[in-house]
Scaffold this active site. Structure first.
Site, short mmCIF file in Angstrom:
data_model
loop_
_atom_site.label_atom_id
_atom_site.label_comp_id
_atom_site.label_asym_id
_atom_site.label_seq_id
_atom_site.Cartn_x
_atom_site.Cartn_y
_atom_site.Cartn_z
CB CYS A 1 6.27 -28.48 9.81
SG CYS A 1 5.72 -30.01 9.02
CG ASP B 1 7.01 -33.43 -14.83
OD1 ASP B 1 5.81 -33.78 -14.80
OD2 ASP B 1 7.80 -33.84 -15.70
CG ASP C 1 2.27 -31.53 -20.79
OD1 ASP C 1 1.59 -30.61 -21.28
OD2 ASP C 1 1.81 -32.38 -20.01
CB CYS D 1 9.26 -30.26 8.25
SG CYS D 1 8.65 -29.62 6.67
CG HIS E 1 4.65 -31.59 4.91
ND1 HIS E 1 5.60 -31.30 5.87
CD2 HIS E 1 4.85 -32.90 4.58
CE1 HIS E 1 6.32 -32.38 6.12
NE2 HIS E 1 5.89 -33.37 5.35
CB CYS F 1 6.88 -26.83 5.11
SG CYS F 1 5.57 -27.61 6.07
ZN ZN Z 1 6.35 -29.61 6.86
#
Ligand code: ZN
Length: 391
Positions: free
Chosen positions: A312, A269, A94, A307, A338, A309
């Site tokens: 998880c 963003d 930015d 999930c 996560h 990720c």
């Molecule tokens: Zn997760």
């Protein structure tokens, strides 16, 4: 060949949503996309490898923070942000303007630029449209933004008009100055106009006519009600060219991503996903949960069933709950991963829905299930963070 291209892969028949591909010197980006924010050249508590694994395609870094510490000249000595921070994918910086107005102690705003003192040590600095181009060339991001003026909310029509007109003049100065620097960097234009429909339209038309390959929509999500933000986009988007990517600056909660895509936005963003994660707020399809809450104390399953990720796949919600209760460092990493993965998976699902022609159904179903934080809670959190940052 231009270092920057944007192609549209699919368009939604009954909204302004589109799926596209952006190509930059450091790789391609499939849109719509969420860009994790690495304020100090790091997405807090997450390594570049972990960002990649979570699906990050582009990250954002803040010019204001990096110019003050460690300084853009030092980063240039290390070959720019990519090699300094070991993130080899696309980066957007930015202009620093927003932080000067909201964080730094602004001393004087003139046609020349903004005089301010550092929030770190009180040292005096000045940002001009020209100096920002130099700083951003030293940082070396793929996409750079020009110095603009984000009007406060609320503000008078006169203030809104003056800020918008100066933003336009500064964009023209930035374009001229940029010629001196790195041709592989792509300068976007910024649409302002506060909360005045006519000004928003005027700014969109002006900025769309500049020789810039992409457009950022600035000055939104600055404390106004959500409905007002979406209303402004309904005025702005029709004025924007179809063939340039559109970046909604500083906006990116799950519900904003889903709704913003339908209003024609391609890039988002926001610090929110990582910031709320550090405070215990974790995203699920049903809404934001507080992992600190006692109901997770002996939860054997993951934060969210299904999930994919890293967190998880490997840890129970009870363990993550324990880490935060004990204020263990690992929590900040696991919680951030996560939420970043949640946002990037959501962006991928939005893209797939647009390509499959069922974005509107996806949006309606998501928004019906997802319980956002009430506006009152959000405002209190904003105040707390503002106070914490200024301390
Ligand atoms: Zn997760």
């Amino acid at each position: 060949m231009s270092p920057f291209t944007f192609t549209i892969d699919a368009e939604c028949p009954d909204s302004w949503a589109r799926a596209g591909t952006i190509s930059t010197p450091h790789g391609t980006i499939a849109t719509p996309i969420f860009m994790p924010v690495g304020t100090q050249a790091t997405v807090k508590s997450v390594s570049p490898e972990e960002l990649r694994e979570a699906g990050a395609q582009i990250i954002l870094a803040n010019t204001y923070h990096l110019m003050l510490r460690p300084g853009s000249a030092l980063i240039a000595e290390f070959g720019g942000l990519h090699s300094f921070s070991h993130w080899d994918g696309p980066i957007l910086t930015d202009s620093g303007g927003f932080q000067v107005f909201s964080l730094g102690h602004l001393r004087k705003l003139s046609e020349d630029g903004a005089d301010f003192t550092s929030h770190l040590d009180g040292s005096p600095h000045m940002l001009t449209p020209e100096s920002v181009m130099q700083i951003e060339s030293e940082l070396g991001a793929d996409i750079i933004l020009p110095l603009d003026i984000c009007a406060a909310y609320p503000c008078s029509s006169q203030e809104a008009k003056a800020a918008m007109e100066r933003t336009h003049r500064w964009a023209e100065r930035a374009l001229i100055e940029k010629e001196k620097y790195r041709p592989e960097q792509t300068l976007f234009g910024i649409v302002q106009g506060a909360f005045e429909p006519e000004l928003r339209q005027e700014s969109a038309r002006f900025t769309a006519n500049l020789p810039v390959p992409g457009l950022s929509i600035g000055g939104l999500s600055v404390g106004e009600p959500k409905a007002m933000m979406w209303e402004m986009l309904r005025y702005v988007t029709p004025e924007l060219p179809r063939d340039k990517p559109r970046h909604l600056l500083g906006v990116g909660s799950p519900e904003d991503l889903v709704a913003g895509v339908g209003l024609g936005m391609d890039m988002f963003d926001c610090v929110l996903p990582t910031r709320v994660a550090r405070h215990g707020g974790l995203f699920t399809r049903a809404g934001r949960v507080n992992i600190k809450s006692a109901r997770f104390r002996s939860e054997h399953g993951p934060i969210e069933e299904g999930c994919d990720c890293y967190t998880c796949r490997n840890y129970s919600a009870a363990y993550v709950h324990h880490l935060l209760r004990a204020e263990e460092h690992l929590y900040y990493r696991l919680g951030s991963i996560h939420n970043i993965r949640f946002m990037l998976r959501l962006a991928g699902e939005l893209r797939a829905a647009i390509i499959a022609g069922n974005y509107s159904a996806f949006r309606d179903e998501f928004l019906a299930r997802y319980a956002p934080a009430p506006e009152q809670v959000r405002e209190e959190q904003r105040e707390k963070w503002r106070a914490a940052r200024l301390r």
